[in-house]
Scaffold this active site. Structure first.
Site, PDB file in Angstrom:
ATOM      1  N   ASN A   1       0.617  -0.659   0.028  1.00  0.00           N
ATOM      2  CA  ASN A   1       0.289  -0.319  -0.279  1.00  0.00           C
ATOM      3  C   ASN A   1       0.900   1.094   0.146  1.00  0.00           C
ATOM      4  O   ASN A   1       1.968   1.640   0.636  1.00  0.00           O
ATOM      5  CB  ASN A   1      -0.632   0.023   1.233  1.00  0.00           C
ATOM      6  CG  ASN A   1      -1.623   1.305   0.987  1.00  0.00           C
ATOM      7  OD1 ASN A   1      -2.087   1.253   2.420  1.00  0.00           O
ATOM      8  ND2 ASN A   1      -1.903   1.959   0.217  1.00  0.00           N
TER       9      ASN A   1
ATOM     10  N   TYR B   1     -10.354  11.288   5.794  1.00  0.00           N
ATOM     11  CA  TYR B   1     -11.377  10.382   4.778  1.00  0.00           C
ATOM     12  C   TYR B   1     -11.946   8.935   4.873  1.00  0.00           C
ATOM     13  O   TYR B   1     -12.231   7.953   4.373  1.00  0.00           O
ATOM     14  CB  TYR B   1     -11.505  11.331   3.531  1.00  0.00           C
ATOM     15  CG  TYR B   1     -12.191  10.317   2.126  1.00  0.00           C
ATOM     16  CD1 TYR B   1     -13.333  10.703   2.615  1.00  0.00           C
ATOM     17  CD2 TYR B   1     -11.509   9.492   1.402  1.00  0.00           C
ATOM     18  CE1 TYR B   1     -14.031   9.595   1.354  1.00  0.00           C
ATOM     19  CE2 TYR B   1     -12.347   8.918   0.647  1.00  0.00           C
ATOM     20  CZ  TYR B   1     -13.860   9.100   0.874  1.00  0.00           C
ATOM     21  OH  TYR B   1     -14.331   8.305  -0.326  1.00  0.00           O
TER      22      TYR B   1
END
Ligand code: SF4
Length: 480
Positions: A121, A262
């Site tokens: 990631n 977010y």
């Protein structure tokens, strides 16, 4: 990057920035593939384009990966074919390298030290530079993914042990990488020295689990031990944790504050803090910075729910469910022949007239990126009878692209780059607009910082080697 051609679908998919990947690594737990599947299910919000698991049994890796959601890619039969007590898994939303299956992860290879599987990631900001050098030395790449560079660096290292090879490979990399990788049945967890992307360590019985967020540990019943620290490399095998490397003091840490704004799930803890608590603190701070007389506080669901609750706590105005989100918006739907200009927002959000009629409302959103949905939302809320609509954003204006693993639009597409706050207020048709300040945002979560805030400030902490050398364009923000 493969983009959908349907403009409504593009609109629905493109409004928010998207995280690029979720990773999980498990060792010392029977049925590691099944547990990885559950973890990927919990991490699905981090990437919906492909899912994959590589399970290791007696040192032999077996890999299954496909395009689609985790629940579409795996069933009981597939998981039965992935035996072993060690596994790595990955969910992906692609930008770098495109969305084809070849770029799905984990990537597995057989090399001199055994079967190696990796799930990544982040975005390596010198991937093309390193790749060009490796190609000149004879390396052959099978994918366009920056993650394959890491495999080549490990496999081509002249060091004799796996640990030394990993350590050697890491010295060439710049940018963002949270990695789980296996060689044989040993699991390694790696976080880049600035710690851009989250990575947490948990334990279940004698086994270990490493994952992007704690929601993946919770679903498999693993207990959180701690974050993998920035710059840390851990070897995890047979109930033992062996620290191999720690660059924590060398470079300025820069975990991604947008994860708290977010991306991460509100029930997760990352960077040592609760995502829900962080968002509530943003909302309270926002209420202090931009107070407004209002009858109700609404969230743009679901990502702004916690921030709106915080705004309500800070302002004293009641939080109400004035907007509902349709959770069944899929990748395809039948377009009506008559569309109004707010059609794509109407598919996703529905107003609750009884909450809105005749009332002054504050609408809290987590961020404004392109702003394409926000204007439509304001129209929908006004049509439902709200007398005033005040928009509050629980983060500062996004003015710069991210090169550290988040898919953001180019600078020219970012509303905060194109317009002043007064212009945005007019453009969206709101009675008032207020953004959380950068200082206020960082103050609200100071126990987890310092953070990367480059998309708000333009202060890029890790060198953008490929961009500066012209190997990628400014629009190629890339990812795992
Ligand atoms: Fe996160 Fe923004 Fe930094 Fe990217 S630039 S890592 S989205 S804070």
């Amino acid at each position: 990057m493969t983009r959908p051609s349907d403009p409504i679908l593009m609109h629905l998919l493109d409004e928010s920035p998207r995280d690029e990947c979720g990773v999980v690594g498990i060792t010392g737990m029977e049925g590691a593939a099944e547990l990885s599947f559950l973890a990927l299910y919990a991490l699905q919000h981090r990437g919906q384009e492909s899912a994959g698991i590589c399970a290791i049994d007696q040192g032999v890796g077996r890999l299954h990966k496909r395009l689609g959601l985790a629940a579409e890619v795996f069933d009981a039969n597939v998981l039965k074919g992935l035996p072993g007590d060690t596994a790595v898994g990955h969910v992906r939303y692609s930008t770098a390298g495109g969305g084809q299956l070849a770029n799905a992860q984990p990537i597995m290879v057989r090399y001199a030290m055994g079967d190696l599987a990796i799930a990544h990631n982040g975005n390596i900001t010198n991937a093309y530079d390193v790749r060009n050098r490796l190609v000149k030395e004879g390396a052959i790449f099978q994918t366009d993914s920056d993650s394959e560079v890491i495999i080549h660096l490990i496999a081509r290292s002249r060091h004799e042990t796996v640990e030394a090879q990993i350590d050697d490979a890491l010295t060439y990399l710049e940018g963002a990488f949270s990695l789980v990788l296996t060689v044989g049945d040993t699991l390694y967890a790696v976080r880049d020295p600035r710690g851009f992307r989250p990575l947490v360590l948990g334990r279940k019985g004698d086994g270990f689990a490493v994952a992007s967020e704690t929601c993946a540990l919770d679903i498999i019943g693993a207990e959180l031990i701690r974050d993998i620290y920035p710059g840390e490399v851990l070897k995890l095998r047979r109930g033992e944790i062996t620290p191999l490397r720690n660059l924590v003091t060398v470079l300025r840490q820069a975990p991604c504050i947008f994860e708290l704004v977010y991306f991460a799930r509100p029930d997760s803890r990352i960077f040592g803090i609760s995502v829900d608590r962080a968002r509530r603190a943003f909302g309270r701070q926002l209420a202090r910075e931009h107070p407004v007389e209002a009858d109700a506080v609404l969230a743009v669901p679901d990502s702004a729910n916690s921030a709106a609750l915080g705004f309500s706590e800070g302002s004293g105005a009641p939080f109400e469910l004035g907007l509902l989100r349709n959770h069944y918006v899929g990748r395809t739907f039948i377009r009506p022949s008559q569309e109004d200009r707010d059609f794509s927002a109407r598919i996703k959000y529905a107003p609750v007239r009884e909450v809105l009629e005749g009332r002054r409302v504050v609408v809290v959103d987590d961020s404004l990126v392109r702003g394409t949905t926000s204007g439509s939302l304001v129209n929908i809320i006004r049509e439902a009878g709200a007398s005033e609509v005040h928009l509050r954003i629980a983060s500062p204006p996004v003015r710069f692209p991210c090169y550290y693993g988040i898919d953001m639009p180019t600078k020219g597409e970012l509303l905060g780059h194109r317009m002043s706050i007064a212009e945005i207020e007019k453009h969206l048709g709101v009675d008032s607009l207020g953004y959380l300040s950068l200082e206020g945002m960082e103050e609200a979560v100071k126990e987890g910082g310092p953070f990367c805030n480059a998309c708000f400030s333009g202060d890029y902490t890790a060198p953008l080697v490929d961009l500066e050398k012209g190997l990628i364009g400014p629009e190629d923000t890339g990812c795992c």
